[in-house]
Design a protein around this motif. Structure first.
Motif, PDB file in Angstrom:
ATOM      1  N   PHE A  92     -11.926  13.499 -40.880  1.00  0.00           N
ATOM      2  CA  PHE A  92     -12.051  12.369 -41.790  1.00  0.00           C
ATOM      3  C   PHE A  92     -12.336  11.083 -41.025  1.00  0.00           C
ATOM      4  CE2 PHE A  92      -9.884  15.398 -44.449  1.00  0.00           C
ATOM      5  CZ  PHE A  92     -10.401  15.154 -45.716  1.00  0.00           C
ATOM      6  N   GLY A  93     -13.238  10.276 -41.592  1.00  0.00           N
ATOM      7  CA  GLY A  93     -13.538   8.976 -41.038  1.00  0.00           C
ATOM      8  C   GLY A  93     -12.612   7.911 -41.594  1.00  0.00           C
ATOM      9  N   PRO A  94     -12.660   6.702 -41.036  1.00  0.00           N
ATOM     10  CA  PRO A  94     -11.751   5.635 -41.465  1.00  0.00           C
ATOM     11  C   PRO A  94     -11.954   5.205 -42.919  1.00  0.00           C
ATOM     12  CG  PRO A  94     -13.414   4.804 -39.930  1.00  0.00           C
ATOM     13  CD  PRO A  94     -13.524   6.284 -39.922  1.00  0.00           C
ATOM     14  N   ASP A  95     -13.134   5.452 -43.487  1.00  0.00           N
ATOM     15  CA  ASP A  95     -13.372   5.088 -44.884  1.00  0.00           C
ATOM     16  C   ASP A  95     -13.017   6.200 -45.855  1.00  0.00           C
ATOM     17  OD1 ASP A  95     -15.363   6.895 -44.299  1.00  0.00           O
ATOM     18  OD2 ASP A  95     -16.999   5.694 -45.134  1.00  0.00           O
ATOM     19  N   GLY A  96     -12.406   7.272 -45.351  1.00  0.00           N
ATOM     20  CA  GLY A  96     -12.012   8.380 -46.206  1.00  0.00           C
ATOM     21  C   GLY A  96     -13.068   9.447 -46.375  1.00  0.00           C
ATOM     22  N   SER A  97     -14.247   9.261 -45.755  1.00  0.00           N
ATOM     23  CA  SER A  97     -15.283  10.286 -45.837  1.00  0.00           C
ATOM     24  C   SER A  97     -14.876  11.510 -45.032  1.00  0.00           C
ATOM     25  CB  SER A  97     -16.613   9.748 -45.304  1.00  0.00           C
ATOM     26  OG  SER A  97     -17.125   8.745 -46.151  1.00  0.00           O
TER      27      SER A  97
END
Length: 492
Positions: free
Chosen positions: A54-59
């Motif tokens: 998961f990336g920091p933007d929730g992706s």
């Protein structure tokens, strides 16, 4: 139940997300309550999810192993392509807004990918099959070389990779706990786990067969997935394992019953039987007799394993599936890729029993020694009458049933031929005296089209297994290879 669990990562909602390569889906698990939800279903653009992060933007970023792609799934559920044309992308890691992926092939690469369309940056090459990796407390990216038994590391801004550890037993995943301690998972039958300290390393068997990946929760509990037996387990150095969600069989595919009534299931990554699970190499069809177990594999090999566990290769065929043994001890095999049925004699000579079929899937004999074959491509089941005079060609196959939707597994009992009609999710029976066709059970499979992405790249590399619904008889019961389970139906 979670079949074939692979990459695991906690999402921003606190649930544990599990990539399921063989099932072609991604599942979210509520760790405390045990609720399971399929959040990425089969049939979409993501075909063979193997690892995720998961990336920091929730992706959520997903490696799509066999198609060679990497996807991004936004928090809103939209899916877009990040990269394609990769070779078995597997391990994935995120550092801030940076994304890293490695390739699980001999001579693979470690890449930094970019979501703005730029070409990937090659950070290292010559990987001996990469897999699950993680950024360590020192800011380096740690990753395994599965073939050579090493762990390497490299700085995020490049430079030469360093060999961090050697002589590691079948490493499949590199993971750091919340305190920064390094753990290395092995993909062996005993589930070897290695803890690395500044001064030493310690290894012990966890009992989780075929470990694939792991993650640590907020309380620093280690949650482990298994590509072979599925499910999610909590393990710790004291050996107090706890099953969070149960696993299931990967397929199963072919089924066989031995002379003492033991049930054996060919399950892609090995065999399931009454004594547990035994790792093997992508097995799909299986037969058993006094000479041992006989199996077909996704690589095309037909092998016999004797009571000592020693394999002998009997033939190399084009997509062999169902296999049985005739009265003389010869192996009879449905060779789907070549459209034929072949026999492998005791001395390993090969003969063709039927040719010109479309996609034969399974074979079975009745009490009179007549052979039957299912043809998924033509939607029919045929009887192969014996050749009475070797100077003449074999008689044309005789239609026993037609108009079926992907007939696959076959079994004979009580004067009836049982057929797994996979496309309609049901089991049929054909009365061998009258030819009457009956529905014995319905709703056993979802009837979806077999996933065929890439199938097998080459020897030693995984491919999405083609489905095969096997049947077998055990006394008065019919055994059915369903999705993750073996069902028992009473023969009436």
């Amino acid at each position: 139940m979670i079949r074939g669990s692979n990459g695991v990562a906690f999402g921003p909602d606190g649930r544990l997300y599990v990539a399921q390569f063989v099932a072609g889906q991604i599942t979210a698990l509520e760790v405390t309550g045990g609720d399971v939800e399929v959040v990425v279903a089969p049939g979409g653009p993501i075909e063979a999810p193997d690892d995720l992060a998961f990336g920091p933007d929730g992706s959520m970023y997903v490696t799509d192993l066999v198609p060679g792609r990497v996807w991004r799934r936004t928090a809103a559920g939209a899916v877009d392509l990040v990269a394609e044309g990769l070779r078995n992308p597997n391990g994935i890691a995120v550092a801030g807004d940076r994304l890293f992926v490695n390739e699980m092939v001999p001579g693979g690469r470690l890449l930094e990918l970019f979501t703005d369309g730029r070409a990937p940056r090659v950070m290292a090459d010559g990987l001996a099959m990469g897999n699950a990796m993680q950024i360590g407390p020192d800011g380096h990216l740690y990753y395994p070389h599965m073939i050579t038994g090493e762990v390497h590391r490299i700085g995020l801004d490049g430079g030469s990779p360093q060999v961090y550890l050697e002589n590691v037993h079948e490493p499949v995943a590199v993971r750091f706990d919340r305190a920064g301690t390094l753990f290395i998972l092995s993909r062996d039958a005993g589930g070897t786990l290695t803890q690395v300290t500044e001064r030493d390393r310690f290894s012990w068997p966890t009992g989780v067969c075929g470990m694939d990946n792991a993650v640590f929760d907020d309380e620093n509990r280690m949650l482990v997935s298994s590509y072979a037996t599925g499910g999610i387990a909590e393990i710790n150095p004291e050996g107090r394992n706890r099953l969070l969600v149960r696993g299931g069989l990967t397929g199963p595919y072919g089924l066989a019953v031995d002379s003492i009534g033991g049930v054996h299931a060919a399950d892609h990554y090995g065999f399931a039987h009454s004594n547990g699970f035994e790792l093997s190499t992508f097995v799909h069809g299986i037969a058993a007799d006094d000479n041992g177990r006989h199996v077909t594999s996704q690589f095309g090999r037909v092998r016999t394993m004797d009571e000592t566990g020693t394999y002998r290769t009997r033939a190399n065929l084009d997509e062999p599936f169902g296999i049985t043994v005739d009265a003389a001890g010869a192996l009879v095999i449905a060779e789907a890729g070549a459209g034929r049925v072949v026999a492998v004699e005791l001395d390993d000579t090969l003969s063709v029993l039927a040719d010109g079929l479309d996609r034969p899937m399974d074979v079975a004999f009745d009490d009179d020694g007549r052979c039957y074959v299912s043809d998924a491509g033509r939607g029919a089941v045929y009887r192969l009458d014996p050749v009475l005079d070797p100077t003449f060609d074999a008689p044309a196959p005789v239609v026993v049933a037609e108009g079926l939707d992907r007939p696959e597994g076959l079994a004979v009992a009580a004067g009836r031929l049982f057929v797994a009609e996979a496309g309609r999710g049901r089991v049929l029976s054909v009365d061998l005296t009258t030819g009457a066709l009956s529905v014995e059970a319905d709703g056993l499979w979802d009837g979806s089209v077999p996933r065929t992405a890439g199938n097998v790249a080459s020897e030693g590399l995984p491919g999405v297994p083609r489905t095969f619904a096997g049947l077998a008889t055990a006394g008065a019961e019919l055994l059915v290879a369903a999705e993750g389970s073996i069902l028992r139906l009473e023969i009436r």
